[in-house]
Scaffold this active site. Structure first.
Site, PDB file in Angstrom:
ATOM      1  N   LYS A   1      -1.113   5.693   7.307  1.00 42.76           N
ATOM      2  CA  LYS A   1      -2.107   6.728   6.996  1.00 42.76           C
ATOM      3  C   LYS A   1      -2.932   7.048   8.227  1.00 42.76           C
ATOM      4  CE  LYS A   1      -2.818   5.723   2.143  1.00 42.76           C
ATOM      5  NZ  LYS A   1      -3.478   4.836   1.203  1.00 42.76           N
TER       6      LYS A   1
ATOM      7  N   GLN B   1      -8.028   1.568  -0.805  1.00 43.85           N
ATOM      8  CA  GLN B   1      -6.630   1.175  -0.998  1.00 43.85           C
ATOM      9  C   GLN B   1      -6.513   0.245  -2.212  1.00 43.85           C
ATOM     10  OE1 GLN B   1      -3.931   2.254   0.874  1.00 43.85           O
ATOM     11  NE2 GLN B   1      -2.704   1.172  -0.649  1.00 43.85           N
TER      12      GLN B   1
ATOM     13  N   ASP C   1      -7.947  10.636  -3.291  1.00 45.46           N
ATOM     14  CA  ASP C   1      -6.859  10.100  -4.128  1.00 45.46           C
ATOM     15  C   ASP C   1      -6.790  10.849  -5.468  1.00 45.46           C
ATOM     16  OD1 ASP C   1      -5.063   8.206  -3.290  1.00 45.46           O
ATOM     17  OD2 ASP C   1      -6.363   6.482  -3.666  1.00 45.46           O
TER      18      ASP C   1
END
Ligand code: NAD
Length: 285
Positions: A51, A95, A118
């Site tokens: 990422k 995460q 997200d």
């Protein structure tokens, strides 16, 4: 047709790099993404490294906050408070999975919805359900739709779509996106009866189950588009191998189009995360 997710993700990154440059030139804004990693899960570390690399490649600011596995929930919430109040941070991603002593729902609820790249905050999922503009939509489902359109063109209207899996991360949001595209959507899950018969109705199958090579060739209508979200590590002939939720070798000759694993949905997830961050930065400007 084999749908090339790597190429589609590379194409999207080129588009995003141009949008980043435009935001810099016209608004003096560089989109910034901060990833928060709690603990040392090796798979998460690899994912976060990718990422960071890709975020920088498109010209965005990438920050990473690493916290020990012993970090308290309150400490993590405090970190999120700071990021919520930092104007240089447009996207925040925690995460997952988090260590067991931290409640994921509490943590996701703490992220400012406009920075929730997200797309897991209830405000964003609610907007997606309502079809309201401004929702940040979960990344993997967005990737699935982009790949389905690579095979079928932009108009998915009237197609029968079967989504296998009803998770908040993939199954439910991808079903809602297909509905927005005017598909007739069936969500199948672990209690669905005669799944093969349900799948045989589908022009589009999205498999998000988490069982290696689960979708069988005789479940697939000839010519159907098959999007395989699964990432399963198996051992075959003494070698470790990554396979999807679809029995690729036997389904590929029947399907009209299919995504491989690896190289299908996987690369699209990070590309769509970058897309959400650019969108969040644009909305903030
Ligand atoms: P999950 O475990 O949360 O959900 C799995 C779903 O499958 C459940 O809703 C369940 O009802 C359904 N299911 C289980 N057994 C079934 C059966 N026998 N018949 C029909 N349905 C059944 O998983 P998830 O988070 O949605 O992930 C699904 C898969 O996608 C996993 O392999 C995961 O690794 C992968 N994944 C990939 C990406 C990516 O970037 N490519 C992102 C997220 C998840």
């Amino acid at each position: 047709m084999i749908i090339d997710g790597k190429q589609a993700a590379a194409d999207l990154r080129v588009e995003l790099a141009a949008q980043v440059k435009q935001l810099q030139d016209e608004k003096n804004i560089t989109p910034g993404l901060t990833v928060v990693l709690v603990g040392e899960d090796p798979a998460s570390q690899v994912y976060v490294r990718n990422k960071v690399k890709q975020t920088r490649e498109v010209g965005m600011i990438s920050n990473e906050i690493k916290l020990s596995a012993e970090t308290t929930e309150q400490k993590l919430l405090n970190v999120l408070d700071e990021l919520n109040n930092d104007d240089s941070v447009h996207g925040i991603l925690v995460q997952l999975p988090l260590p067991k002593h931290i409640n994921e729902t509490t943590v996701i609820a703490k992220i400012a919805p406009e920075k929730d790249v997200d797309g897991f905050h209830a405000m964003n999922s609610g907007r997606l359900v309502n079809g309201e503009p401004g929702a940040l939509v979960p990344c993997t489902p967005q990737g699935c739709i982009i790949l389905a359109k690579k095979a079928l063109g932009d108009n998915l209207s009237g197609k029968n779509a079967v989504v296998i899996g009803r998770s908040n991360i993939v199954g439910k949001p991808v079903a809602l996106l297909l509905l927005q595209e005017n598909c007739t959507v069936t969500i199948a899950h672990s209690r669905t009866q005669d799944l093969g018969a349900v799948c045989r109705q589908a022009d589009i199958i999205i498999a998000a189950v988490g069982i290696a090579e689960f979708v069988q060739a005789d479940w697939v209508k000839p010519g159907a588009t098959v999007i395989d979200v699964g990432i399963n590590r198996i051992e075959r002939d003494g070698k470790a191998k990554l396979v999807g939720d679809v029995d690729y070798a036997n389904v590929e000759p029947i399907a009209g189009a299919i995504t491989p694993v690896p190289g299908g949905v996987g690369p699209m997830t990070i590309a769509c995360l970058l897309k959400n961050t650019v969108e969040a930065a644009r909305n903030a400007s």
